[in-house]
Design a protein around this motif. Structure first.
Motif, PDB file in Angstrom:
ATOM      1  N   LEU A  10       0.833  -1.201   0.000  1.00  0.00           N
ATOM      2  CA  LEU A  10       0.000   0.000   0.000  1.00  0.00           C
ATOM      3  C   LEU A  10       0.866   1.249   0.000  1.00  0.00           C
ATOM      4  N   ALA A  13       2.348   1.633  -3.456  1.00  0.00           N
ATOM      5  CA  ALA A  13       1.341   2.049  -4.431  1.00  0.00           C
ATOM      6  C   ALA A  13       0.969   3.518  -4.258  1.00  0.00           C
ATOM      7  N   LEU A  14       0.855   3.974  -3.017  1.00  0.00           N
ATOM      8  CA  LEU A  14       0.549   5.388  -2.776  1.00  0.00           C
ATOM      9  C   LEU A  14       1.655   6.289  -3.295  1.00  0.00           C
ATOM     10  N   THR A  17       1.643   6.293  -7.210  1.00  0.00           N
ATOM     11  CA  THR A  17       0.578   7.101  -7.791  1.00  0.00           C
ATOM     12  C   THR A  17       0.867   8.588  -7.609  1.00  0.00           C
ATOM     13  N   VAL A  37      -5.679   8.725 -11.471  1.00  0.00           N
ATOM     14  CA  VAL A  37      -4.727   8.392 -10.414  1.00  0.00           C
ATOM     15  C   VAL A  37      -5.412   7.600  -9.306  1.00  0.00           C
ATOM     16  N   MET A  38      -6.651   7.953  -8.999  1.00  0.00           N
ATOM     17  CA  MET A  38      -7.396   7.222  -7.981  1.00  0.00           C
ATOM     18  C   MET A  38      -7.582   5.761  -8.384  1.00  0.00           C
ATOM     19  N   TRP A  39      -7.924   5.526  -9.655  1.00  0.00           N
ATOM     20  CA  TRP A  39      -8.145   4.161 -10.110  1.00  0.00           C
ATOM     21  C   TRP A  39      -6.835   3.416 -10.369  1.00  0.00           C
ATOM     22  N   LEU A  41      -4.385   3.330  -8.256  1.00  0.00           N
ATOM     23  CA  LEU A  41      -3.898   2.823  -6.973  1.00  0.00           C
ATOM     24  C   LEU A  41      -4.178   1.330  -6.796  1.00  0.00           C
ATOM     25  N   TRP A  45      -1.406  -1.625  -6.135  1.00  0.00           N
ATOM     26  CA  TRP A  45      -1.397  -2.286  -4.830  1.00  0.00           C
ATOM     27  C   TRP A  45      -1.511  -3.798  -4.994  1.00  0.00           C
ATOM     28  N   SER A  69       9.447   1.468  -1.132  1.00  0.00           N
ATOM     29  CA  SER A  69       8.549   2.523  -0.660  1.00  0.00           C
ATOM     30  C   SER A  69       9.327   3.749  -0.214  1.00  0.00           C
TER      31      SER A  69
END
Length: 84
Positions: A10, A13-14, A17, A37-39, A41, A45, A69
């Motif tokens: 997570l 992925a954050l 993005t 960008v929202m989709w 993620l 992930w 990360s």
């Protein structure tokens, strides 16, 4: 390994993005980029969660995903500092 995939994945992925939002043409304020960008993620992930199971043990998965990360968040911080 599962916890490394969920939490480390997570975080990765954050950060990815965020990097995509800053580095894609148009910058952070490009019209219509927020929805994409929202989709983005969720697939990132899921890819990171699946990649966690490629390592021999949980420690290696935590080190790899945690290191990736940290590197991605460092890049995101540099983008926010230099491109703002």
């Amino acid at each position: 390994m599962t916890s490394a995939g969920v939490f480390g994945g997570l975080a990765l992925a954050l950060a990815l993005t965020g990097l995509f939002a800053w580095l894609w043409p148009g910058g952070i304020a490009a019209h219509g980029k927020y929805q994409f960008v929202m989709w983005l993620l969720a697939p990132l992930w899921l890819a990171a969660m699946n990649a966690a199971f490629l390592f021999r043990n949980g420690r290696r998965a935590w080190l790899a995903l945690g290191g990736a990360s940290l590197a991605a968040f460092a890049g995101l911080s540099a983008c926010r500092h230099f491109l703002a």
